[in-house]
Motif scaffolding. Structure first.
Motif, short mmCIF file in Angstrom:
data_model
loop_
_atom_site.label_atom_id
_atom_site.label_comp_id
_atom_site.label_asym_id
_atom_site.label_seq_id
_atom_site.Cartn_x
_atom_site.Cartn_y
_atom_site.Cartn_z
N ASP A 231 -12.61 -10.31 -5.77
CA ASP A 231 -11.64 -10.63 -4.65
C ASP A 231 -10.67 -9.60 -4.28
OD1 ASP A 231 -10.96 -12.31 -2.60
OD2 ASP A 231 -9.51 -13.35 -3.83
N PHE A 232 -11.24 -8.37 -3.89
CA PHE A 232 -10.47 -7.31 -3.69
C PHE A 232 -10.36 -7.14 -2.39
CE2 PHE A 232 -8.62 -3.17 -3.91
CZ PHE A 232 -8.25 -3.02 -5.31
N PRO A 233 -9.06 -7.26 -1.84
CA PRO A 233 -8.67 -7.20 -0.42
C PRO A 233 -8.60 -5.84 0.01
CG PRO A 233 -6.71 -7.64 -1.37
CD PRO A 233 -7.81 -7.53 -2.54
N GLN A 234 -8.49 -5.58 1.33
CA GLN A 234 -7.99 -4.18 1.94
C GLN A 234 -6.30 -4.09 1.81
OE1 GLN A 234 -7.64 -3.70 6.26
NE2 GLN A 234 -9.10 -1.75 5.97
N LEU A 235 -6.22 -2.85 1.34
CA LEU A 235 -4.80 -2.59 0.87
C LEU A 235 -3.92 -1.99 2.24
CD1 LEU A 235 -5.44 -1.40 -2.82
CD2 LEU A 235 -4.54 -3.60 -2.13
N SER A 236 -2.71 -2.52 2.22
CA SER A 236 -2.14 -1.84 3.05
C SER A 236 -0.64 -1.53 2.95
CB SER A 236 -2.20 -2.70 4.58
OG SER A 236 -1.25 -3.81 4.36
N MET A 237 0.10 -0.82 3.80
CA MET A 237 1.45 -0.58 3.77
C MET A 237 2.50 -2.00 3.75
SD MET A 237 1.80 2.64 2.99
CE MET A 237 3.48 3.00 3.15
N LYS A 238 1.86 -2.94 4.16
CA LYS A 238 2.36 -4.37 3.99
C LYS A 238 2.80 -4.90 2.75
CE LYS A 238 0.47 -5.86 8.54
NZ LYS A 238 -0.36 -6.85 9.10
N GLU A 239 1.90 -4.46 1.92
CA GLU A 239 2.22 -4.72 0.39
C GLU A 239 2.28 -3.44 -0.35
OE1 GLU A 239 0.47 -8.77 -1.12
OE2 GLU A 239 -1.12 -8.11 0.53
N LYS A 240 3.12 -2.60 -0.17
CA LYS A 240 3.28 -1.15 -0.86
C LYS A 240 3.13 -1.38 -2.27
CE LYS A 240 5.79 1.57 1.43
NZ LYS A 240 6.95 2.41 1.93
N THR A 241 3.79 -2.34 -3.00
CA THR A 241 3.94 -2.48 -4.39
C THR A 241 2.50 -2.65 -5.16
OG1 THR A 241 6.02 -3.52 -4.33
CG2 THR A 241 4.85 -3.89 -6.24
N ALA A 242 1.85 -3.33 -4.36
CA ALA A 242 0.41 -3.72 -4.98
C ALA A 242 -0.55 -2.67 -4.64
CB ALA A 242 -0.17 -4.85 -4.09
N LEU A 243 -0.35 -1.61 -3.48
CA LEU A 243 -0.91 -0.66 -3.31
C LEU A 243 -0.60 0.54 -4.40
CD1 LEU A 243 -2.79 1.51 -1.42
CD2 LEU A 243 -0.49 1.65 -0.09
N ARG A 244 0.68 0.72 -4.53
CA ARG A 244 0.98 1.59 -5.68
C ARG A 244 0.74 1.40 -7.05
NH1 ARG A 244 7.27 3.09 -3.71
NH2 ARG A 244 6.55 4.58 -2.09
N ARG A 245 0.55 0.10 -7.29
CA ARG A 245 -0.23 -0.32 -8.70
C ARG A 245 -1.44 0.11 -8.73
NH1 ARG A 245 2.77 -5.92 -8.33
NH2 ARG A 245 4.52 -5.45 -9.56
N PHE A 246 -2.25 -0.11 -7.57
CA PHE A 246 -3.74 0.34 -7.67
C PHE A 246 -4.00 1.73 -7.81
CE2 PHE A 246 -7.29 1.73 -4.86
CZ PHE A 246 -8.43 1.21 -5.55
N ILE A 247 -3.07 2.44 -7.24
CA ILE A 247 -3.57 4.00 -7.15
C ILE A 247 -2.84 4.40 -8.36
CG2 ILE A 247 -2.24 6.27 -6.34
CD1 ILE A 247 -2.00 4.83 -3.42
N ILE A 248 -2.12 3.96 -9.15
CA ILE A 248 -1.51 4.51 -10.57
C ILE A 248 -2.74 3.85 -11.46
CG2 ILE A 248 -0.19 3.86 -12.42
CD1 ILE A 248 2.15 3.94 -10.51
N MET A 249 -3.41 2.71 -11.34
CA MET A 249 -4.19 2.16 -12.20
C MET A 249 -5.45 3.14 -11.99
SD MET A 249 -6.35 -1.35 -11.57
CE MET A 249 -7.14 -1.02 -10.61
N MET A 250 -5.85 3.63 -10.83
CA MET A 250 -6.79 4.48 -10.40
C MET A 250 -7.10 5.58 -11.18
SD MET A 250 -9.85 3.39 -8.77
CE MET A 250 -10.25 5.09 -8.41
N ASP A 251 -5.77 6.27 -11.10
CA ASP A 251 -5.77 7.28 -11.80
C ASP A 251 -5.61 7.58 -13.22
OD1 ASP A 251 -4.90 9.06 -9.46
OD2 ASP A 251 -3.13 8.93 -9.50
#
Length: 405
Positions: free
Chosen positions: A279-299
């Motif tokens: 259940d992975f949605p499209q990420l956007s700037m509307k939920e910047k916290t979740a987006l940043r968590r995902f980017i850190i997790m990816m790295d």
């Protein structure tokens, strides 16, 4: 880049850093006698910077070397600082104790070559200590090789209290040659062969059932027989999804909507070789916290060759949407001004508001997600160690957990 790295490698073969010299030898030598300039390489995503640095690292004969993701390194630095402060009685803390210097001396006693992947400064706590930390490291003869997406002058651009960070930039330029590895090609998009997995891919559209099938394929265990697993680290407990052995099955909500910080994602990356996400949605700037968590997790996952499988709402090429609506931008701006007591002009300049850091990181995340669809990546062994070094890195109990807010 290859020629420059080979030149540094040849110098390192005969290198004796100041930290290893006797007091007598230090008296009769200058920094210029032994100093080796490092290399800071910046350029677009997927152009081969990390691959070439890794080849260099493995060809350096010495074992006194460290190769790590820069974000991981700074987590380790903050943990060491915390441990050092905790070891001092209150009376010493009030005196002229310098934990940053002590940590730098400890690092230089373990290694004299630091190789950093993704040298990026986004955290104000990191920005405030970088100059002092690296002044001490360079004084001890540390040689630094680093890759990044930004030129030095753009590091921590528009960040909070950037004036305190700016002295680090000339220090970096003094001790590292700066190389622009300009390339318009992302080589991670060059391999389109199907994966040797059921279905031939590691990203599905609206197909959580495929996630469960792949979990059973990788573990040989039925989903209903899998059990929740609690990770215990740094005096904390982390519960996320169900697992069997090194395979974790979880959801986007559990990963990126829960109050997880960098240390949590690092613990997952060390524990699990495969992470399957429903259940992975499209990420956007509307939920910047979740987006940043995902980017850190990816790295952190990518740095340890964790195999990430997603059941997505959109194709992975569209998984991050950085378009910002004027209504949402205005709300963000007002909140930023209220929380940080900023003027309108100051708030508008902040990278927290503009999304400039997310723009750089978004390209890297999409590129790495694409590479995770390739057999070459899936054949890489999992690297659970947080820091690749011959030196033993201590894990500190009771360290404050960084929470991304």
């Amino acid at each position: 880049m290859l020629r420059k790295l080979e030149n540094i490698r040849e110098q390192l073969d005969a290198y004796e850093p100041p930290a290893s010299k006797s007091i007598f030898a230090k008296l009769f030598s200058s920094k210029s006698d032994t100093a080796i300039n490092g290399l800071y390489v910046h350029g677009g995503v997927g152009c081969g910077k990390t691959m070439l640095m890794d080849q260099f690292y493995h060809n350096v004969h010495s074992t006194a070397k460290l190769r790590t993701h820069f974000h991981d390194f700074m987590l380790d630095v903050h943990e060491r600082i915390h441990k050092y402060k905790s070891s001092l009685p209150p009376s010493h803390l009030r005196q002229k104790s310098d934990p940053i210097r002590e940590v730098a001396l400890a690092i230089s006693a373990e290694t004299y070559l630091l190789c950093f992947d993704e040298f990026q400064v986004t955290d104000v706590a990191d920005a405030m200590i970088l100059r002092r930390l690296f002044e001490h490291l360079f004084d001890q003869g540390i040689v630094m090789i680093a890759t990044g997406n930004r030129p030095p002058d753009d590091l921590y651009k528009n960040g909070l209290q950037r004036t305190n960070f700016l002295p680090f930039i000339p220090l970096l330029k003094e001790h590292c040659e700066i190389l622009d590895m300009d390339s318009l090609i992302d080589y991670r998009f060059s391999d389109n062969k199907p994966l040797d997995l059921p279905g031939g891919e590691a990203a599905f559209l609206h197909d959580d059932e495929r996630i469960e099938e792949l979990f059973e394929h990788l573990t040989g265990v039925k989903v209903e027989d899998a059990r929740p697993h609690t990770l215990e680290f740094l005096g904390r407990e982390l519960r996320v999804g169900v697992s069997h052995g090194p395979v974790l099955m979880t959801s986007f909500r559990e990963l990126c909507k829960s109050n997880h910080g960098s240390s949590d994602f690092r613990a997952m990356a060390k524990t699990y070789s495969h992470v399957l996400v429903k259940d992975f949605p499209q990420l956007s700037m509307k939920e910047k916290t979740a987006l940043r968590r995902f980017i850190i997790m990816m790295d952190l996952f990518y740095d340890r060759s964790v195999k990430l499988v997603l059941s997505c709402h959109v194709p992975i090429s569209e998984i991050i949407d950085l378009e910002v609506t004027s209504e949402h931008a205005a709300d963000d701006l007002r909140l930023l001004m209220d929380d940080l007591k900023l003027t309108l002009e100051e708030a508008k300049a902040m990278s927290l508001f503009t999304g400039e850091d997310e723009l750089f990181s978004h390209k890297r995340a999409i590129s790495r997600l694409n590479e995770m669809q390739c057999n070459d990546y899936w054949e890489l062994p999992h690297k659970p160690a947080s820091l690749e070094s011959s030196a033993k890195t201590e894990i500190i109990d009771g360290v404050d957990q960084e929470i991304i807010k």
